[in-house]
Design a protein around this motif. Structure first.
Motif, PDB file in Angstrom:
ATOM      1  N   LEU A 370      39.005  39.512  34.359  1.00 40.77           N
ATOM      2  CA  LEU A 370      37.607  39.924  34.339  1.00 40.77           C
ATOM      3  C   LEU A 370      36.710  38.696  34.516  1.00 40.77           C
ATOM      4  O   LEU A 370      37.101  37.568  34.206  1.00 40.77           O
ATOM      5  CB  LEU A 370      37.257  40.614  33.021  1.00 40.77           C
ATOM      6  N   GLY A 371      35.501  38.938  34.999  1.00 38.47           N
ATOM      7  CA  GLY A 371      34.524  37.874  35.149  1.00 38.47           C
ATOM      8  C   GLY A 371      33.154  38.469  35.422  1.00 38.47           C
ATOM      9  O   GLY A 371      32.955  39.684  35.320  1.00 38.47           O
ATOM     10  N   MET A 372      32.207  37.624  35.764  1.00 38.43           N
ATOM     11  CA  MET A 372      30.840  38.052  36.050  1.00 38.43           C
ATOM     12  C   MET A 372      30.503  37.808  37.517  1.00 38.43           C
ATOM     13  O   MET A 372      31.014  36.870  38.140  1.00 38.43           O
ATOM     14  CB  MET A 372      29.841  37.300  35.167  1.00 38.43           C
ATOM     15  N   GLN A 373      29.631  38.636  38.056  1.00 37.55           N
ATOM     16  CA  GLN A 373      29.204  38.484  39.438  1.00 37.55           C
ATOM     17  C   GLN A 373      28.148  37.385  39.558  1.00 37.55           C
ATOM     18  O   GLN A 373      27.190  37.335  38.789  1.00 37.55           O
ATOM     19  CB  GLN A 373      28.624  39.814  39.937  1.00 37.55           C
ATOM     20  N   ASP A 374      28.352  36.493  40.545  1.00 38.54           N
ATOM     21  CA  ASP A 374      27.377  35.430  40.792  1.00 38.54           C
ATOM     22  C   ASP A 374      27.549  34.943  42.222  1.00 38.54           C
ATOM     23  O   ASP A 374      28.341  35.504  42.998  1.00 38.54           O
ATOM     24  CB  ASP A 374      27.556  34.287  39.781  1.00 38.54           C
ATOM     25  N   GLU A 375      26.833  33.883  42.587  1.00 38.00           N
ATOM     26  CA  GLU A 375      26.836  33.394  43.957  1.00 38.00           C
ATOM     27  C   GLU A 375      26.722  31.876  43.979  1.00 38.00           C
ATOM     28  O   GLU A 375      26.384  31.242  42.973  1.00 38.00           O
ATOM     29  CB  GLU A 375      25.656  33.997  44.728  1.00 38.00           C
ATOM     30  N   TYR A 376      27.011  31.275  45.155  1.00 37.44           N
ATOM     31  CA  TYR A 376      26.816  29.849  45.388  1.00 37.44           C
ATOM     32  C   TYR A 376      27.486  28.966  44.343  1.00 37.44           C
ATOM     33  O   TYR A 376      27.038  27.845  44.098  1.00 37.44           O
ATOM     34  CB  TYR A 376      25.324  29.503  45.449  1.00 37.44           C
ATOM     35  N   GLY A 377      28.530  29.450  43.685  1.00 30.12           N
ATOM     36  CA  GLY A 377      29.190  28.640  42.670  1.00 30.12           C
ATOM     37  C   GLY A 377      28.373  28.424  41.423  1.00 30.12           C
ATOM     38  O   GLY A 377      28.560  27.440  40.707  1.00 30.12           O
ATOM     39  N   PHE A 378      27.466  29.357  41.109  1.00 31.55           N
ATOM     40  CA  PHE A 378      26.505  29.160  40.032  1.00 31.55           C
ATOM     41  C   PHE A 378      26.983  29.628  38.655  1.00 31.55           C
ATOM     42  O   PHE A 378      26.179  29.761  37.748  1.00 31.55           O
ATOM     43  CB  PHE A 378      25.207  29.895  40.344  1.00 31.55           C
ATOM     44  N   TRP A 379      28.262  29.874  38.458  1.00 35.15           N
ATOM     45  CA  TRP A 379      28.715  30.363  37.150  1.00 35.15           C
ATOM     46  C   TRP A 379      28.440  29.355  36.029  1.00 35.15           C
ATOM     47  O   TRP A 379      28.246  29.741  34.887  1.00 35.15           O
ATOM     48  CB  TRP A 379      30.214  30.685  37.209  1.00 35.15           C
TER      49      TRP A 379
END
Length: 399
Positions: A370-379
């Motif tokens: 499991l994880g969270m949705q994000d973009e551009y490596g912004f976790w």
């Protein structure tokens, strides 16, 4: 006089003996009734995907197969349970608590309560205790069962599904693109000058410093020489590892998720906070292909999952990404993702129909992350966590 005392003592001892027999008999009957209620609850919970009428029918059919009373003719009579005592609810494995809900379609648990002296039941009669004024014994029996084994999960907002199954040292590049005018970029931890130390730039508060840093990265035509900047603290697997779910993963098995509480957010959006469905005002978030994964499109900071085989993701073939940018795509009834296809979980509900979503394990799968949705490596700049439950396997008694 001694004879009188002896006679009185004998009567007391006889009374205690017969009362003990009564109590022992009642305890045996109570144990049998509890077993009947347990079995009825386990059978009833299997009807949650159908409707409330089917759940109640299954509860009563099971009780009818285990008659607890006898009528005047010696025929078996089932324990009766009112509709009000057949409750649909949400089971939270974190707190081991049951919260009633009126809709069986979004319920994860069933609670059945039977009162042997109510709802038309004849009660557990005493045999000898009635001579002491006790004609019936009180007994309320209850059982709670869940759709499957309930596993409590807490997923931190920095968890990236694109890290799932990858080895130590894996990174997701922070990808910076010029042209985002008017957007505040907090440059803490960025390393534009490449000296290995974190730079502290802020586009709004110190534009001169910002422009100087950017100018060094432009060519003679004014274009950025590079569009990717790797920094040691950005979305590394040591900081942003995907959450591995500790359950047996079996192909064809159905999983249910149900939210509990918690919020996530990210600092670069001004500290906004979101629930399990993420920021539905930004539903087109997508990470470019990385670590063998194709990008999934969906709401920022929504809860996501991915199934894997035993193979490392970047060592296997390409699998196209899924698109959950539309509300209709997110409100599925059943989802059958392929291995390596990151998918939207959110709060685990089809919110258009107010019912639990079914996620089917693909062939060959051995792991779930499991994880969270994000973009551009912004976790790396996310904060908070989400608590949820996953229900897997056969129904089980939990209370």
């Amino acid at each position: 006089m001694s004879l009188i005392y002896a006679t009185l003592a004998l009567f007391v001892l006889m009374g205690m003996a017969v009362l003990a027999i009564d109590v022992g008999s009642v305890q045996l009957e109570r144990s049998k009734m509890q077993s009947a209620v347990d079995a009825a609850t386990l059978y009833g919970v299997t009807g949650l995907d159908i409707n409330s009428a089917e759940v109640r029918k299954r509860v009563r059919d099971s009780l009818a197969d285990n008659p607890m009373f006898r009528d005047a003719d010696g025929n078996g009579v089932a324990l009766k349970v009112s509709n009000a005592n057949i409750e649909f609810g949400i089971w939270d494995a974190h707190t081991r608590s049951f919260t009633p809900t009126g809709n069986p379609a979004n319920a994860t648990a069933l609670r059945v309560t039977a009162d042997v002296n109510a709802d038309g039941n004849t009660g557990m009669k005493s045999y000898f205790a009635r001579f002491f004024g006790e004609t019936k014994f009180e007994a309320t029996l209850s059982a709670t069962a869940t759709r499957g084994k309930a596993v409590p999960l807490e997923v931190h907002a920095v968890a990236s599904p694109y890290m799932a199954g990858m080895p130590k040292g894996t990174k997701i590049p922070f990808t910076f693109y010029e042209g985002k005018k008017g957007r505040k970029w907090d440059m803490e931890d960025y390393d534009f000058d490449g000296d290995g130390e974190d730079d502290l730039y802020d586009q709004n508060e110190d534009p001169a410093k910002w422009e100087k840093a950017i100018k060094a990265k432009k060519d003679a035509s004014g274009n950025l020489k590079k569009k990717q900047y790797l920094t040691p603290s950005h979305s590394t697997i040591e900081r942003c590892a995907a959450y591995r779910v500790d359950i047996p993963v079996k192909p064809g098995q159905v999983l249910y998720f149900r939210d509990v509480n918690g919020v996530t957010g990210d600092y670069n959006s001004g500290g906004q906070k979101y629930g399990l469905d993420g920021n539905e005002g930004r539903p087109n978030i997508i990470q470019s292909d990385v670590n063998g994964y194709a990008g999934m499109r969906g709401p920022l900071n929504a809860l996501t999952g991915v199934f894997l085989t035993d193979d490392q993701p970047d060592k296997t073939g390409y699998v196209p990404g899924l698109d959950f940018s539309s509300r209709s795509a997110r409100n599925y009834d059943e989802l059958r993702p392929e291995n390596k296809q990151i998918f939207h979980i959110g709060d685990g509900l089809n919110n258009d129909a107010d019912r639990l979503q079914r996620i089917v394990v693909p062939d060959g799968a051995t792991r779930l992350y499991l994880g969270m949705q994000d973009e551009y490596g912004f976790w790396w700049d996310n904060f908070g966590s989400i608590k949820t439950n996953v229900f897997v396997g056969k129904p089980v008694l939990v209370d």
